[in-house]
Design a protein around this motif. Structure first.
Motif, PDB file in Angstrom:
ATOM      1  N   PRO A 102     -10.972  65.427  89.871  1.00 43.58           N
ATOM      2  CA  PRO A 102      -9.190  66.935  90.279  1.00 43.58           C
ATOM      3  C   PRO A 102      -8.317  66.126  89.763  1.00 43.58           C
ATOM      4  O   PRO A 102      -6.857  66.152  90.136  1.00 43.58           O
ATOM      5  N   VAL A 103      -9.041  65.052  89.327  1.00 48.02           N
ATOM      6  CA  VAL A 103      -7.910  64.614  88.695  1.00 48.02           C
ATOM      7  C   VAL A 103      -6.649  65.218  87.602  1.00 48.02           C
ATOM      8  O   VAL A 103      -7.475  65.552  86.414  1.00 48.02           O
ATOM      9  N   VAL A 104      -5.159  65.440  86.814  1.00 49.85           N
ATOM     10  CA  VAL A 104      -4.235  66.261  86.097  1.00 49.85           C
ATOM     11  C   VAL A 104      -4.141  65.661  85.219  1.00 49.85           C
ATOM     12  O   VAL A 104      -3.615  64.354  85.230  1.00 49.85           O
ATOM     13  N   ALA A 105      -4.056  65.697  84.025  1.00 53.25           N
ATOM     14  CA  ALA A 105      -4.161  64.996  83.016  1.00 53.25           C
ATOM     15  C   ALA A 105      -2.648  65.711  81.873  1.00 53.25           C
ATOM     16  O   ALA A 105      -2.559  64.658  81.333  1.00 53.25           O
ATOM     17  N   GLY A 106      -2.129  66.638  82.505  1.00 52.71           N
ATOM     18  CA  GLY A 106      -0.633  67.250  82.456  1.00 52.71           C
ATOM     19  C   GLY A 106      -1.153  68.714  82.322  1.00 52.71           C
ATOM     20  O   GLY A 106      -1.671  69.370  83.389  1.00 52.71           O
ATOM     21  N   TYR A 107      -0.205  69.270  81.520  1.00 52.88           N
ATOM     22  CA  TYR A 107      -0.177  70.893  82.121  1.00 52.88           C
ATOM     23  C   TYR A 107       0.278  72.014  80.903  1.00 52.88           C
ATOM     24  O   TYR A 107       0.778  70.851  79.377  1.00 52.88           O
ATOM     25  N   ARG A 108      -0.531  72.836  80.910  1.00 53.47           N
ATOM     26  CA  ARG A 108      -0.221  73.428  80.240  1.00 53.47           C
ATOM     27  C   ARG A 108       0.750  75.007  80.651  1.00 53.47           C
ATOM     28  O   ARG A 108       0.445  75.356  81.904  1.00 53.47           O
ATOM     29  N   ALA A 109       1.804  75.399  79.334  1.00 54.56           N
ATOM     30  CA  ALA A 109       2.081  75.888  79.599  1.00 54.56           C
ATOM     31  C   ALA A 109       2.074  77.152  77.822  1.00 54.56           C
ATOM     32  O   ALA A 109       1.881  76.462  77.126  1.00 54.56           O
ATOM     33  N   ARG A 129       2.183  69.343  77.767  1.00 52.41           N
ATOM     34  CA  ARG A 129       3.271  68.149  78.474  1.00 52.41           C
ATOM     35  C   ARG A 129       2.704  67.160  79.455  1.00 52.41           C
ATOM     36  O   ARG A 129       1.400  68.151  80.199  1.00 52.41           O
ATOM     37  N   ALA A 130       3.200  66.324  80.620  1.00 53.12           N
ATOM     38  CA  ALA A 130       2.530  65.069  81.313  1.00 53.12           C
ATOM     39  C   ALA A 130       3.366  65.752  82.345  1.00 53.12           C
ATOM     40  O   ALA A 130       2.364  65.843  83.445  1.00 53.12           O
ATOM     41  N   THR A 131       3.935  66.889  82.771  1.00 51.70           N
ATOM     42  CA  THR A 131       4.682  67.051  83.537  1.00 51.70           C
ATOM     43  C   THR A 131       4.680  68.797  83.491  1.00 51.70           C
ATOM     44  O   THR A 131       4.988  69.430  82.035  1.00 51.70           O
ATOM     45  N   ALA A 132       4.306  69.376  84.812  1.00 57.39           N
ATOM     46  CA  ALA A 132       4.673  71.109  84.396  1.00 57.39           C
ATOM     47  C   ALA A 132       6.933  71.652  84.279  1.00 57.39           C
ATOM     48  O   ALA A 132       6.194  72.437  83.218  1.00 57.39           O
ATOM     49  N   GLY A 133       6.970  70.497  83.629  1.00 61.04           N
ATOM     50  CA  GLY A 133       8.606  71.110  84.108  1.00 61.04           C
ATOM     51  C   GLY A 133       9.058  70.936  82.225  1.00 61.04           C
ATOM     52  O   GLY A 133       9.180  71.915  82.110  1.00 61.04           O
ATOM     53  N   ALA A 134       8.015  69.852  82.161  1.00 60.54           N
ATOM     54  CA  ALA A 134       8.142  69.815  80.376  1.00 60.54           C
ATOM     55  C   ALA A 134       7.476  70.938  79.664  1.00 60.54           C
ATOM     56  O   ALA A 134       8.104  71.613  78.679  1.00 60.54           O
ATOM     57  N   ALA A 135       6.564  71.224  80.392  1.00 58.82           N
ATOM     58  CA  ALA A 135       5.638  71.496  79.133  1.00 58.82           C
ATOM     59  C   ALA A 135       6.073  73.354  79.542  1.00 58.82           C
ATOM     60  O   ALA A 135       6.908  73.906  78.724  1.00 58.82           O
ATOM     61  N   PHE A 136       6.305  73.467  81.024  1.00 56.22           N
ATOM     62  CA  PHE A 136       8.091  75.388  80.893  1.00 56.22           C
ATOM     63  C   PHE A 136       8.753  75.466  79.531  1.00 56.22           C
ATOM     64  O   PHE A 136       8.936  76.121  78.826  1.00 56.22           O
ATOM     65  N   ALA A 137       8.970  74.002  79.975  1.00 57.48           N
ATOM     66  CA  ALA A 137      10.672  74.518  79.073  1.00 57.48           C
ATOM     67  C   ALA A 137      10.699  73.855  77.684  1.00 57.48           C
ATOM     68  O   ALA A 137      11.113  74.950  76.834  1.00 57.48           O
ATOM     69  N   ASP A 138       9.404  73.589  77.273  1.00 63.50           N
ATOM     70  CA  ASP A 138       9.407  73.161  76.042  1.00 63.50           C
ATOM     71  C   ASP A 138       8.627  74.975  75.142  1.00 63.50           C
ATOM     72  O   ASP A 138       8.612  74.775  73.869  1.00 63.50           O
ATOM     73  N   ALA A 139       7.258  75.411  76.392  1.00 62.41           N
ATOM     74  CA  ALA A 139       7.435  76.755  76.015  1.00 62.41           C
ATOM     75  C   ALA A 139       8.266  77.827  75.813  1.00 62.41           C
ATOM     76  O   ALA A 139       7.924  78.150  74.545  1.00 62.41           O
ATOM     77  N   ARG A 140       9.584  77.129  76.702  1.00 65.02           N
ATOM     78  CA  ARG A 140      10.325  78.606  77.126  1.00 65.02           C
ATOM     79  C   ARG A 140      11.089  78.855  75.310  1.00 65.02           C
ATOM     80  O   ARG A 140      11.695  79.447  74.495  1.00 65.02           O
ATOM     81  N   LYS A 141      11.128  77.451  74.776  1.00 68.75           N
ATOM     82  CA  LYS A 141      11.818  76.349  73.657  1.00 68.75           C
ATOM     83  C   LYS A 141      11.033  77.430  72.238  1.00 68.75           C
ATOM     84  O   LYS A 141      11.580  78.172  71.228  1.00 68.75           O
ATOM     85  N   ALA A 142       9.864  77.487  72.928  1.00 69.35           N
ATOM     86  CA  ALA A 142       9.293  78.097  71.023  1.00 69.35           C
ATOM     87  C   ALA A 142       8.777  79.190  71.238  1.00 69.35           C
ATOM     88  O   ALA A 142       9.076  80.218  70.205  1.00 69.35           O
ATOM     89  N   ALA A 143       9.627  79.764  72.554  1.00 68.23           N
ATOM     90  CA  ALA A 143       8.672  81.076  72.852  1.00 68.23           C
ATOM     91  C   ALA A 143      10.099  81.964  71.956  1.00 68.23           C
ATOM     92  O   ALA A 143      10.125  83.051  71.194  1.00 68.23           O
TER      93      ALA A 143
END
Length: 249
Positions: free
Chosen positions: A124-131, A78-92
């Motif tokens: 070092p440009v961040v393209a998104g976050y992986r959770a 996801r674009a942000t760390a918070g969104a990536a982590f939240a969606d990963a928890r939902k998928a888990a």
């Protein structure tokens, strides 16, 4: 019978073969005292009124695994760390629900990964976050393996299959049979060499179990697990070596 007053060393090359039965023992080389493996020559030592022979026997048993360990999980970007982590928890949570629905008990589910980090398209440009969150599921009914894997795949694009392994849940029966075969193999070898030395086999002086081959999980990759035809537990081999010292008479 001719009495041999000095030490006699009897060496023979032993061809590998099967001892027989389901708990078959491979014929192994027999070794004398002090050797660390069963690959040396058999030794018959005569010391005046006391004669002994030392042999190493091996027993092998093949068992069909009855437990599968499935390494699975979810991964999102996801674009942000918070969104990536939240969606990963939902998928888990969705994955856990799917595994429970496929018959896996809650006690057989264990989280084995939890990660969150940036993804770079051009450092070092961040393209998104992986959770990601990984889960190990113990499948105690191997016949239901396809059903469990299908349930994981149905979770959606976030689901991941990272591999499976198979094991025997209770190796005690297999080890006992392998020990029986190893002892029978040792006795057969001892009788053969005693006869070649012109003696008869007497009582057992000592028995010691040496390092054999413990059962190890049979591994398959996640890609193979996606094909139903490849979900097979195969076999596991258990090996036991035993060193036995006999009196000669």
């Amino acid at each position: 019978m001719i009495k041999i007053p000095h030490t006699v060393v009897l060496a023979a090359l032993v061809t590998m073969g099967m001892f027989g039965g389901i708990a078959s023992a491979d014929a192994v080389s027999v070794s004398g005292p002090g050797s660390g493996s069963g690959s040396g020559p058999a030794r018959v030592t005569v010391n005046d009124n006391q004669s002994e022979i030392t042999v190493v026997g091996e027993g092998n048993l093949s068992s069909i695994p009855d437990v599968m360990r499935l390494n699975t999980g979810v991964e999102v970007r996801r674009a942000t760390a918070g969104a990536a982590f939240a969606d990963a928890r939902k998928a888990a949570a969705k994955l856990t629900e799917a595994l429970l629905g496929a018959g896996i008990e809650a006690k057989d589910l264990q989280t084995d990964e939890l990660s969150l980090g940036p993804v770079y398209d051009n450092y070092p440009v961040v393209a998104g976050y992986r959770a990601a969150q990984g889960v190990e599921a113990v499948v105690r009914d191997v016949d239901s393996a396809d059903k469990v894997i299908d349930a994981v795949a149905a979770v959606g694009e976030e689901a991941r299959l990272n591999g499976v392994s198979f094991e025997v849940s209770d190796t005690r029966k297999a080890l006992k049979a392998a020990r029986d075969a190893a002892f029978e193999d040792a006795r057969a070898r001892a009788e053969q060499y005693a006869g070649l030395a012109g003696d008869e086999l007497g009582r057992v002086v000592s028995i010691s179990e040496e390092g054999g081959t413990p059962p190890s999980p049979v591994m398959f990759s996640g890609a193979m697990a996606a094909d139903k035809a490849s979900i097979s537990p195969g076999q596991q081999n258990i090996s036991v070596r035993v060193r036995v010292v006999y009196k000669l008479r």
